[in-house]
Structures are given as structure tokens and as C-alpha cells.
Design an enzyme around this catalytic site. Structure first.
Site, PDB file in Angstrom:
ATOM      1  N   TYR A  30       4.404  -2.998   6.435  1.00  0.00           N
ATOM      2  CA  TYR A  30       4.050  -2.540   7.786  1.00  0.00           C
ATOM      3  C   TYR A  30       4.791  -3.370   8.833  1.00  0.00           C
ATOM      4  O   TYR A  30       5.377  -2.820   9.780  1.00  0.00           O
ATOM      5  CB  TYR A  30       2.544  -2.651   7.971  1.00  0.00           C
ATOM      6  CG  TYR A  30       2.032  -2.113   9.294  1.00  0.00           C
ATOM      7  CD1 TYR A  30       1.874  -0.751   9.497  1.00  0.00           C
ATOM      8  CD2 TYR A  30       1.683  -2.973  10.335  1.00  0.00           C
ATOM      9  CE1 TYR A  30       1.392  -0.253  10.692  1.00  0.00           C
ATOM     10  CE2 TYR A  30       1.196  -2.490  11.534  1.00  0.00           C
ATOM     11  CZ  TYR A  30       1.052  -1.123  11.713  1.00  0.00           C
ATOM     12  OH  TYR A  30       0.570  -0.639  12.907  1.00  0.00           O
ATOM     13  N   SER A  35       3.471  -2.676  17.312  1.00  0.00           N
ATOM     14  CA  SER A  35       2.294  -3.461  16.950  1.00  0.00           C
ATOM     15  C   SER A  35       2.604  -4.933  17.138  1.00  0.00           C
ATOM     16  O   SER A  35       3.778  -5.335  17.149  1.00  0.00           O
ATOM     17  CB  SER A  35       1.936  -3.178  15.483  1.00  0.00           C
ATOM     18  OG  SER A  35       1.009  -4.112  14.986  1.00  0.00           O
TER      19      SER A  35
END
Length: 309
Positions: free
Chosen positions: A190, A177
């Protein structure tokens, strides 16, 4: 004298290789690199029961690959299997697997080896997001983030990399990501898990290079938010520079990067500029840019779907 000659020769070889690699990169930056044929390759996709994983499965089905689908959601995974068959896949195998559990990964991996064969393209796609500020996030959710988003990569590599090394043939794909490149407010756990995934994939790329495993490729994918439901409610203040990504478009880009054996793929391209600026701008300037682009508030409306995708 002979040692000086050896040093000069080494330097000339180093210089020649460096210039050639730069020239090669420039050429393929202007002319698209030929795409490899993946028909018959055994492609394992984690998190294939929905979202990006499902779309990746459909793309590889159309390319004639043998599909191995892993997801904790058996029902969603079976739907993907049926859709892949309808898309033209001749061989599709679905397995229920909790990628966050090491024992589950090893058990199902052994099943795959016996029932399907050696995986030649491994796509670590499964992921979860809590979307909470660090102090509001329960320990068990943070641990689960690391188990699924990062540790699963360790166990799948352990399970399938030996056969790739033995055959000097394989492709390791890390779906990370943009949050694995830049810290994001409201995504501490995350980001940490995705940074770890990028670091691990890069390290294994270097390790396979050092082992002279030229047939094993690596692709690391770092997209901005995607409209799969995982980041439902997230927003962007500058859609021209940092758009919420369309899943179909994102998957086409990912598959192209795999077929062209690209090491890195950031989507959108503005992320490359952000990384460049991060490398030399003062931290305070970076925060000012992030504030202007609305990155600091991007998670404020987050509702998400707290499941593997």
C-alpha cells in the site's frame, strides 16, 4: 560585460519571484485564500460508490458541479447518484468502471467524453488495501494494489489531461495517504503504491508548470487513517496528535483545499511536523518516535474491507 548584466538580471528576477512566492504563502497562511467557483465544472470522482468518494460527490453536488461517478460497485454507485440528486445536483452520471484495468478506464473515459463532455476536475480517489505483511501478501493482491492505487492515475491522466491542456483549464486531485509519505509496518504494498501516486502527481505538477499551463492546478491529499471502513480495526496510541479521522471532516478539508487550489494537504497537521523531522533526524530516532507513537503497531488489529472505496 553584457553576459554579466544578463546573469545579474536573471538572478534579480529569480530573487524577486522567490521572495514574492514566500510572501504570498505567508499571507495565505494567515488569511484564507479565496475559494473558486466550481458550479458547472465537470467533476469526475473514482471510487464514488462509498466512503470518501461518496462524500466528495455530495459536497460537489451542493456546489453545483456536474458529477461523473466511477466505481466497480454498480449498486453502490447508483446509491451515490440518487444521494447526489437529493443533495441538489442537476446533472449526475454514474459509470461502472474497474479503475485497475487500463482498457476499462479508456473505454469508459471515451463514453464520458461523448455523453458528458471534457472533465475539468479529476479526483483519483479509488483505492484498496491488503493490510498484510509483505511476505504474507499474495502477488496478485500486490499487483491489484498498484493497479488501483497508482496505475489508474496514469490512465485517467492520459484520458483527460489532453483536453485540460487544450483548454488551459483543469484540476488534478490525487487522494493519496500519509502512507505515501512515511513507510508503515504492515502496509508495504500500500505504501509503495501511494508513494508512487504522490511522486507521479508531483511530477505532473512540475510538467504542467514547465509547459506553462497556468490554468491546470494540482492538489495532493495525504490523510491519516479515516473511519470509512477501509482501515477497520486500525488503531492509534496518540489520538490527540494522530487521530483516526472523521470522514465528513476530512472531506470538508479536501474540498476546501481544492477550492483554494492548494498543492498539498496533510491531515492532521501533525503530519507536517513528522515530515520535517524525517528530513533531518537519524533513521533510528525516527523509529523510536514511531514506536512511541504506536505507529509500528497501528495495523495489528486490522480487519478492513477489501474492496474499492
Amino acid at each position: 560585460m553584457s553576459s554579466n548584466l544578463r546573469s545579474a538580471r536573471k538572478f534579480l528576477v529569480f530573487l524577486g519571484k522567490s521572495l514574492f512566492s514566500i510572501l504570498e504563502a505567508l499571507i495565505f497562511g494567515l488569511i484564507p485564500k479565496p475559494r473558486k467557483n466550481v458550479a458547472g465544472e465537470i467533476v469526475l470522482i473514482t471510487g464514488s460508490g462509498s466512503g470518501l468518494g461518496r462524500l466528495l460527490a455530495l459536497q460537489f453536488a451542493r456546489l453545483g458541479s456536474v458529477l461523473v461517478l466511477w466505481d466497480i460497485n454498480s449498486e453502490g454507485n447508483e446509491e451515490t447518484l440518487q444521494m447526489a440528486r437529493e443533495a441538489g445536483a442537476m446533472r449526475v452520471h454514474a459509470y461502472t468502471c474497474d479503475c485497475g484495468r487500463k482498457e476499462d478506464v479508456y473505454r469508459v473515459a471515451n463514453q464520458v467524453k461523448k455523453e458528458v463532455g471534457d472533465v475539468s476536475i479529476l479526483i483519483n480517489n479509488a483505492g484498496i488495501v491488503t493490510g498484510k505483511n509483505f511476505l504474507d501478501c499474495p502477488d496478485e493482491l500486490m499487483e491489484k494494489s498498484f493497479d488501483v492505487n497508482f496505475k489508474a492515475h496514469l490512465w485517467t491522466y492520459k484520458a483527460f489531461l489532453p483536453a485540460m491542456i487544450a483548454n488551459d483549464h483543469g484540476h488534478l486531485v490525487c487522494i493519496s495517504s500519509s502512507a505515501g509519505l512515511v513507510g508503515v509496518n504492515g502496509l508495504a504494498d500500500y505504501c509503495a503504491s501511494k508513494f508512487a501516486a504522490v511522486g507521479f502527481a508531483e511530477s505532473m505538477f512540475v510538467e504542467t508548470f514547465a509547459l506553462k499551463q497556468k490554468g491546470i492546478k494540482t492538489t495532493i491529499v495525504c490523510p491519516f487513517f479515516i473511519k470509512t471502513g477501509m482501515f477497520e480495526g486500525c488503531m492509534t496510541r496518540c489520538p490527540l496528535l494522530l487521530p483516526i479521522l472523521d470522514p465528513e471532516y476530512t472531506v470538508r478539508k479536501i474540498v476546501d483545499a481544492i477550492l483554494q487550489e492548494r498543492l498539498y494537504l496533510c491531515i492532521p497537521k501533525f503530519l507536517y511536523l513528522m515530515l520535517f523531522l524525517k528530513s533531518f533526524l537519524p533513521a533510528k530516532t525516527g523509529l523510536i518516535i514511531g514506536e512511541y507513537l504506536g505507529i509500528l503497531e497501528s495495523m495489528e488489529g486490522f480487519t478492513g474491507q477489501k474492496k474499492e472505496v
